[in-house]
Design a protein around this motif. Sequence first.
Motif, PDB file in Angstrom:
ATOM      1  N   THR A  58      -3.363   4.225 -10.030  1.00  0.00           N
ATOM      2  CA  THR A  58      -3.672   5.453 -10.768  1.00  0.00           C
ATOM      3  C   THR A  58      -3.287   6.680  -9.964  1.00  0.00           C
ATOM      4  OG1 THR A  58      -5.517   4.360 -11.883  1.00  0.00           O
ATOM      5  CG2 THR A  58      -5.525   6.760 -11.879  1.00  0.00           C
ATOM      6  N   ALA A  59      -3.612   6.677  -8.667  1.00  0.00           N
ATOM      7  CA  ALA A  59      -3.287   7.822  -7.817  1.00  0.00           C
ATOM      8  C   ALA A  59      -1.778   7.984  -7.662  1.00  0.00           C
ATOM      9  CB  ALA A  59      -3.943   7.651  -6.445  1.00  0.00           C
ATOM     10  N   ALA A  60      -1.057   6.866  -7.533  1.00  0.00           N
ATOM     11  CA  ALA A  60       0.404   6.932  -7.400  1.00  0.00           C
ATOM     12  C   ALA A  60       1.041   7.508  -8.660  1.00  0.00           C
ATOM     13  CB  ALA A  60       0.965   5.545  -7.112  1.00  0.00           C
ATOM     14  N   ALA A  61       0.545   7.101  -9.835  1.00  0.00           N
ATOM     15  CA  ALA A  61       1.070   7.625 -11.099  1.00  0.00           C
ATOM     16  C   ALA A  61       0.811   9.125 -11.208  1.00  0.00           C
ATOM     17  CB  ALA A  61       0.445   6.888 -12.275  1.00  0.00           C
ATOM     18  N   ILE A  77       6.612   2.180  -4.654  1.00  0.00           N
ATOM     19  CA  ILE A  77       7.082   3.019  -3.550  1.00  0.00           C
ATOM     20  C   ILE A  77       5.942   3.343  -2.594  1.00  0.00           C
ATOM     21  CG2 ILE A  77       7.927   5.333  -2.975  1.00  0.00           C
ATOM     22  CD1 ILE A  77       9.677   5.136  -5.522  1.00  0.00           C
ATOM     23  N   GLU A  78       4.784   3.717  -3.133  1.00  0.00           N
ATOM     24  CA  GLU A  78       3.665   4.069  -2.261  1.00  0.00           C
ATOM     25  C   GLU A  78       3.172   2.849  -1.488  1.00  0.00           C
ATOM     26  OE1 GLU A  78       0.589   6.585  -3.531  1.00  0.00           O
ATOM     27  OE2 GLU A  78       1.974   8.100  -4.330  1.00  0.00           O
ATOM     28  N   HIS A  79       3.147   1.687  -2.136  1.00  0.00           N
ATOM     29  CA  HIS A  79       2.755   0.458  -1.432  1.00  0.00           C
ATOM     30  C   HIS A  79       3.705   0.164  -0.276  1.00  0.00           C
ATOM     31  CE1 HIS A  79       2.253  -3.776  -0.492  1.00  0.00           C
ATOM     32  NE2 HIS A  79       3.500  -3.989  -0.892  1.00  0.00           N
ATOM     33  N   LEU A  80       5.003   0.268  -0.525  1.00  0.00           N
ATOM     34  CA  LEU A  80       5.993  -0.054   0.501  1.00  0.00           C
ATOM     35  C   LEU A  80       5.950   0.953   1.641  1.00  0.00           C
ATOM     36  CD1 LEU A  80       8.913  -1.138  -1.843  1.00  0.00           C
ATOM     37  CD2 LEU A  80       7.641  -2.614  -0.270  1.00  0.00           C
ATOM     38  N   GLU A  81       5.755   2.212   1.327  1.00  0.00           N
ATOM     39  CA  GLU A  81       5.645   3.214   2.387  1.00  0.00           C
ATOM     40  C   GLU A  81       4.408   2.975   3.245  1.00  0.00           C
ATOM     41  OE1 GLU A  81       8.058   6.968   0.381  1.00  0.00           O
ATOM     42  OE2 GLU A  81       5.865   6.889   0.232  1.00  0.00           O
ATOM     43  N   GLU A  82       3.306   2.570   2.617  1.00  0.00           N
ATOM     44  CA  GLU A  82       2.096   2.236   3.371  1.00  0.00           C
ATOM     45  C   GLU A  82       2.337   1.048   4.291  1.00  0.00           C
ATOM     46  OE1 GLU A  82      -1.231  -0.044   1.575  1.00  0.00           O
ATOM     47  OE2 GLU A  82      -2.408   1.762   1.977  1.00  0.00           O
ATOM     48  N   SER A  83       3.234   0.156   3.873  1.00  0.00           N
ATOM     49  CA  SER A  83       3.519  -1.062   4.643  1.00  0.00           C
ATOM     50  C   SER A  83       4.566  -0.853   5.726  1.00  0.00           C
ATOM     51  CB  SER A  83       3.989  -2.172   3.691  1.00  0.00           C
ATOM     52  OG  SER A  83       3.013  -2.430   2.711  1.00  0.00           O
ATOM     53  N   GLY A  84       5.047   0.377   5.882  1.00  0.00           N
ATOM     54  CA  GLY A  84       5.988   0.674   6.960  1.00  0.00           C
ATOM     55  C   GLY A  84       7.445   0.692   6.567  1.00  0.00           C
ATOM     56  N   PHE A  85       7.749   0.557   5.272  1.00  0.00           N
ATOM     57  CA  PHE A  85       9.133   0.565   4.810  1.00  0.00           C
ATOM     58  C   PHE A  85       9.556   1.965   4.367  1.00  0.00           C
ATOM     59  CE2 PHE A  85       7.626  -3.785   3.915  1.00  0.00           C
ATOM     60  CZ  PHE A  85       8.594  -4.520   4.582  1.00  0.00           C
ATOM     61  N   LEU A 123       3.122  -9.492  -2.577  1.00  0.00           N
ATOM     62  CA  LEU A 123       2.392  -8.230  -2.658  1.00  0.00           C
ATOM     63  C   LEU A 123       3.070  -7.264  -3.618  1.00  0.00           C
ATOM     64  CD1 LEU A 123       1.465  -7.647   1.098  1.00  0.00           C
ATOM     65  CD2 LEU A 123      -0.037  -8.387  -0.748  1.00  0.00           C
ATOM     66  N   MET A 124       4.404  -7.209  -3.568  1.00  0.00           N
ATOM     67  CA  MET A 124       5.149  -6.349  -4.481  1.00  0.00           C
ATOM     68  C   MET A 124       4.901  -6.762  -5.930  1.00  0.00           C
ATOM     69  SD  MET A 124       8.748  -5.916  -2.395  1.00  0.00           S
ATOM     70  CE  MET A 124       9.562  -4.968  -3.680  1.00  0.00           C
ATOM     71  N   GLN A 125       4.898  -8.073  -6.182  1.00  0.00           N
ATOM     72  CA  GLN A 125       4.642  -8.548  -7.542  1.00  0.00           C
ATOM     73  C   GLN A 125       3.234  -8.165  -7.988  1.00  0.00           C
ATOM     74  OE1 GLN A 125       6.788  -9.897  -9.797  1.00  0.00           O
ATOM     75  NE2 GLN A 125       5.056  -9.513 -11.151  1.00  0.00           N
ATOM     76  N   GLY A 126       2.265  -8.254  -7.067  1.00  0.00           N
ATOM     77  CA  GLY A 126       0.898  -7.869  -7.403  1.00  0.00           C
ATOM     78  C   GLY A 126       0.798  -6.404  -7.772  1.00  0.00           C
ATOM     79  N   VAL A 127       1.500  -5.542  -7.032  1.00  0.00           N
ATOM     80  CA  VAL A 127       1.505  -4.108  -7.333  1.00  0.00           C
ATOM     81  C   VAL A 127       2.128  -3.850  -8.701  1.00  0.00           C
ATOM     82  CG1 VAL A 127       2.496  -1.890  -6.653  1.00  0.00           C
ATOM     83  CG2 VAL A 127       1.505  -3.388  -4.915  1.00  0.00           C
ATOM     84  N   LEU A 128       3.249  -4.497  -8.982  1.00  0.00           N
ATOM     85  CA  LEU A 128       3.916  -4.313 -10.278  1.00  0.00           C
ATOM     86  C   LEU A 128       3.032  -4.814 -11.426  1.00  0.00           C
ATOM     87  CD1 LEU A 128       7.535  -5.411  -9.267  1.00  0.00           C
ATOM     88  CD2 LEU A 128       6.774  -3.078  -9.773  1.00  0.00           C
ATOM     89  N   ASN A 129       2.354  -5.930 -11.210  1.00  0.00           N
ATOM     90  CA  ASN A 129       1.426  -6.441 -12.228  1.00  0.00           C
ATOM     91  C   ASN A 129       0.289  -5.466 -12.471  1.00  0.00           C
ATOM     92  OD1 ASN A 129       2.866  -8.808 -12.543  1.00  0.00           O
ATOM     93  ND2 ASN A 129       1.529 -10.033 -11.259  1.00  0.00           N
ATOM     94  N   GLU A 130      -0.242  -4.924 -11.368  1.00  0.00           N
ATOM     95  CA  GLU A 130      -1.378  -4.009 -11.479  1.00  0.00           C
ATOM     96  C   GLU A 130      -0.979  -2.751 -12.249  1.00  0.00           C
ATOM     97  OE1 GLU A 130      -4.940  -3.673 -11.566  1.00  0.00           O
ATOM     98  OE2 GLU A 130      -4.632  -4.888  -9.759  1.00  0.00           O
ATOM     99  N   ALA A 131       0.228  -2.256 -12.000  1.00  0.00           N
ATOM    100  CA  ALA A 131       0.698  -1.058 -12.695  1.00  0.00           C
ATOM    101  C   ALA A 131       0.976  -1.347 -14.161  1.00  0.00           C
ATOM    102  CB  ALA A 131       1.946  -0.499 -12.004  1.00  0.00           C
ATOM    103  N   GLY A 132       1.413  -2.561 -14.459  1.00  0.00           N
ATOM    104  CA  GLY A 132       1.706  -2.950 -15.833  1.00  0.00           C
ATOM    105  C   GLY A 132       3.034  -2.386 -16.305  1.00  0.00           C
ATOM    106  N   GLY A 133       3.892  -3.240 -16.840  1.00  0.00           N
ATOM    107  CA  GLY A 133       5.200  -2.781 -17.286  1.00  0.00           C
ATOM    108  C   GLY A 133       6.208  -3.903 -17.295  1.00  0.00           C
ATOM    109  N   PRO A 134       7.479  -3.572 -17.499  1.00  0.00           N
ATOM    110  CA  PRO A 134       8.497  -4.595 -17.704  1.00  0.00           C
ATOM    111  C   PRO A 134       9.098  -5.176 -16.434  1.00  0.00           C
ATOM    112  CG  PRO A 134       9.474  -2.432 -17.974  1.00  0.00           C
ATOM    113  CD  PRO A 134       8.009  -2.206 -17.733  1.00  0.00           C
TER     114      PRO A 134
END
Length: 207
Positions: free
Chosen positions: A94-97, A126-134, A170-181
């Motif tokens: 929600t915060a990232a959106a 993007i926010e997840h990956l930046e938090e992870s050091g990427f 983890l990336m898949q979990g983030v995409l699932n949580e955000a919801g979308g295609p």
Amino acid sequence: MASARPACGPISTFSRVQILHLVQSLSPRSIAELCEATGLHQNTIREHLQRLIEGGYIIASIEHRATRGRPRTLYSAATGAPEASSSVARDKVTAAAHRGDLMRRAMPAIASDLGPAATYQFDALIEHLEESGFEPVIDDAQLTVDLTPCPHAAARPEGRPVLCRVHLGLMQGVLNEAGGPLSADFVHEPVTPAECTVQLRLTAVTA
């Protein structure tokens, strides 16, 4: 080439990556099982689990027992599915959106051509990956996420297969949580040790 930022956030240590790998592979897990699999002390496991829960990557639940005795706390991977959704992960999405919407008001051209749902997925990813050091570079035409140079693989090349599987999950979990295609499909075979490109996939949801 710009140097990669140091790995940071809740998955900044390989011990936490190992724990995540175990929990992603088979959920739920008990502390005793994680201690046996990693060789780490219970207190160390508890500390790592707490950081992973705070990061929104793991969910804790109380075991339902039909026999006498104190129920155990069990730990499962947060996958973004309805039955495995973390309140921390939901708040992050929600915060990232919200932050993404603020940026798009100033720069409308940065919205994804794939539509608003995919745009919000990209915000969260993007926010997840930046938090992870990427330092992610997303190509929404080719549906790729370039994470080169990968700070995690460079720090521990022998653990790269586990690192890749954990980060893809983890990336898949983030995409699932955000919801979308969009879903995280696979990691391309690297040509050089520092190279890392993740392939996304557009699901039938867009039909």
